[in-house]
Design an enzyme around this catalytic site. Structure first.
Site, mmCIF file in Angstrom:
data_model
loop_
_atom_site.group_PDB
_atom_site.id
_atom_site.type_symbol
_atom_site.label_atom_id
_atom_site.label_comp_id
_atom_site.label_asym_id
_atom_site.label_seq_id
_atom_site.Cartn_x
_atom_site.Cartn_y
_atom_site.Cartn_z
ATOM 1 C CB SER A 288 54.804 28.870 26.834
ATOM 2 O OG SER A 288 53.959 28.161 25.969
ATOM 3 C CE1 TYR B 105 55.563 32.491 23.003
ATOM 4 C CE2 TYR B 105 54.611 30.295 22.947
ATOM 5 C CZ TYR B 105 54.758 31.520 23.567
ATOM 6 O OH TYR B 105 54.098 31.770 24.751
HETATM 7 N N1 NAD Z 1 47.825 33.555 26.467
HETATM 8 C C1 NAD Z 1 48.299 32.303 26.551
HETATM 9 O O1 NAD Z 1 47.563 31.316 26.343
HETATM 10 C C2 NAD Z 1 49.732 32.062 26.953
HETATM 11 C C3 NAD Z 1 50.150 30.722 27.104
HETATM 12 C C4 NAD Z 1 51.474 30.484 27.473
HETATM 13 C C5 NAD Z 1 52.328 31.535 27.700
HETATM 14 N N2 NAD Z 1 51.910 32.830 27.523
HETATM 15 C C6 NAD Z 1 52.863 33.919 27.776
HETATM 16 O O2 NAD Z 1 52.272 34.815 28.708
HETATM 17 C C7 NAD Z 1 52.727 36.148 28.439
HETATM 18 C C8 NAD Z 1 51.545 37.063 28.256
HETATM 19 O O3 NAD Z 1 50.777 36.587 27.167
HETATM 20 P P1 NAD Z 1 49.448 37.281 26.656
HETATM 21 O O4 NAD Z 1 48.549 36.204 26.201
HETATM 22 O O5 NAD Z 1 49.010 38.279 27.644
HETATM 23 O O6 NAD Z 1 50.007 37.985 25.341
HETATM 24 P P2 NAD Z 1 49.799 39.489 24.802
HETATM 25 O O7 NAD Z 1 50.420 39.520 23.444
HETATM 26 O O8 NAD Z 1 48.384 39.883 24.933
HETATM 27 O O9 NAD Z 1 50.650 40.341 25.815
HETATM 28 C C9 NAD Z 1 52.029 40.554 25.666
HETATM 29 C C10 NAD Z 1 52.251 42.052 25.702
HETATM 30 O O10 NAD Z 1 53.656 42.258 25.612
HETATM 31 C C11 NAD Z 1 53.890 43.371 24.776
HETATM 32 N N3 NAD Z 1 55.226 43.227 24.202
HETATM 33 C C12 NAD Z 1 55.626 42.329 23.270
HETATM 34 N N4 NAD Z 1 56.911 42.532 22.963
HETATM 35 C C13 NAD Z 1 57.345 43.553 23.746
HETATM 36 C C14 NAD Z 1 58.559 44.239 23.883
HETATM 37 N N5 NAD Z 1 59.628 43.906 23.139
HETATM 38 N N6 NAD Z 1 58.656 45.247 24.760
HETATM 39 C C15 NAD Z 1 57.577 45.610 25.512
HETATM 40 N N7 NAD Z 1 56.381 45.022 25.405
HETATM 41 C C16 NAD Z 1 56.268 44.008 24.532
HETATM 42 C C17 NAD Z 1 52.800 43.350 23.747
HETATM 43 O O11 NAD Z 1 52.539 44.637 23.217
HETATM 44 C C18 NAD Z 1 51.619 42.785 24.519
HETATM 45 O O12 NAD Z 1 50.772 43.816 24.982
HETATM 46 C C19 NAD Z 1 53.619 36.047 27.216
HETATM 47 O O13 NAD Z 1 54.946 35.943 27.655
HETATM 48 C C20 NAD Z 1 53.183 34.749 26.558
HETATM 49 O O14 NAD Z 1 54.218 34.196 25.794
HETATM 50 C C21 NAD Z 1 50.624 33.106 27.167
#
Ligand code: NAD
Length: 351
Positions: A144, A169
């Site tokens: 991230s 985080y």
């Molecule tokens: N959306 C953003 O702007 C952004 C920015 C930087 C990094 N990220 C990273 O990208 C990745 C995806 O993000 P996103 O926005 O799709 O988030 P999201 O929360 O929509 O998706 C993450 C998914 O992981 C699942 N999850 C969480 N903990 C879990 C576990 N212990 N076991 C199995 N499943 C689990 C959740 O149910 C969720 O559906 C994440 O790692 C997030 O940290 C996202």
């Protein structure tokens, strides 16, 4: 067919990646998600349903094949469930693993630190151990932009050190990069960490600004504007993000023979390890983002001003030279176009 595991498949970015891989056609995809209730699980199930996975057919720990796409199966499982994760890797010799599952959200980590340790640290260790056991050809994982923390030099560059995260985080994402490096070094596992910058688009996350704004504007309720809207975010459209993930999948990280341990570049290593930014490289003032959103929604927002929140940074702006040079790719969706398609989706989904 390339066997690939995509964790976080019911999540925002995971859902879009699965759709891209289905379209590519040469992947045998297993999606994994624990469908936790950090936000409305109906949205997670609706994303899965769009890919032919019905809630009524799933049983925890058992994979179910999509009714629409024979190359896609899904399993509800928790990354932190060590026994189930061991069994998963014992039964599936994935060639590629993409770990997107995580406890996301900066503000939530101030109140619920343990869920970050469970999903992002213990869970990620289970992924690494699985990859080690099956000698995976490539592990790609979500990091991230938040790892840049107190770094003020712009644009934010993977070649700079990131030792000052300002939320738990961010600290767990930084820890993922370090854990990945140790496994790349010890066991030769090619790992690519992708630092995503503020992702937005259809099927977005309800805890993030675009969805919070759209919902409030739609309901005629006030939106919370932090720091008078005087914050810049490198908003990146989700299709651009998953295209970047896909380019990363195609190019497993290689060792860098010229890497100098006396002056270590943090983005590469003597091990097959790589860190890449995926961002639009065109930061937008929050106030301008709100204006764009108002135009697309056809309604003016009621704005409630709040101070900067703990854990928030003022500017994010991605340095993307490596993305362009190594993957021959750069994000291309302009804000206006991206916000329009997000709002179109929002209106049809919540109709
Ligand atoms: N959306 C953003 O702007 C952004 C920015 C930087 C990094 N990220 C990273 O990208 C990745 C995806 O993000 P996103 O926005 O799709 O988030 P999201 O929360 O929509 O998706 C993450 C998914 O992981 C699942 N999850 C969480 N903990 C879990 C576990 N212990 N076991 C199995 N499943 C689990 C959740 O149910 C969720 O559906 C994440 O790692 C997030 O940290 C996202």
């Amino acid at each position: 067919m390339i066997k690939i595991l995509v964790t976080g498949a019911a999540g925002f970015i995971g859902h879009h990646l699965v759709k891209l891989l289905i379209r590519e056609g040469n992947y045998e995809i297993l999606g994994l998600d624990n469908i936790n209730d950090y936000y409305d699980t109906r949205l997670k199930w609706a994303r899965l349903a769009e890919s032919g996975i019905e809630q009524s057919r799933t049983i925890y720990g058992q994979s179910v094949t999509s009714t629409t796409y024979p190359n896609y199966a899904f399993v509800q499982m928790d990354l932190a469930d060590r026994k189930s994760m061991e069994a998963l890797f014992d039964n599936h010799p994935f060639q590629v693993v993409v770990n997107l599952a995580a406890q996301a959200g900066i503000r939530y980590s101030l109140e619920n630190p343990h869920s970050y340790a469970d999903s992002n640290l213990t869970g990620f260790l289970n992924i690494l151990e699985g990859c080690r056991k099956i000698k995976v050809e490539h592990l790609v994982y979500a990091s991230s932009s938040s790892v840049y923390g107190l770094n003020a030099k712009m644009p934010l560059d993977t070649h700079d050190h990131t030792q000052h995260p300002i939320s738990l985080y961010a600290a767990t994402k930084k820890a993922n990069e370090m854990m990945a490096h140790s496994y790349s070094h010890l066991f030769g596992i090619p790992t690519t960490g992708l630092r995503f910058f503020t992702v937005y688009g259809p099927w977005g996350r309800p805890d993030m600004a675009p969805m919070l704004f759209a919902t409030a504007i739609h309901q005629g309720k006030p939106i919370k504007v932090f720091n008078n809207g005087d914050m810049y975010r490198d908003f990146t459209y989700v299709d651009d993000i998953v295209q970047g993930v896909y380019q990363a999948i195609l190019k497993p990280a290689q060792p860098s023979p010229d890497w100098n341990s006396a002056k270590p570049d943090p983005s590469i290593s003597s091990a097959p390890y790589r860190i890449i930014n995926i961002g639009n490289a065109d930061p937008v003032k929050l106030g301008d983002f709100i204006t764009e959103m108002e135009e697309a929604m056809g309604k003016v927002a009621i704005k409630e001003m709040h101070p900067l929140q703990p854990g928030d940074v003022l500017i994010t702006n991605a340095e993307v030279t490596d993305l362009v040079e190594q993957y021959g790719y750069r994000p291309k969706v302009k804000l206006k176009e991206g916000v329009r398609s997000f709002v179109d989706w929002f209106k049809s989904y919540y109709a």
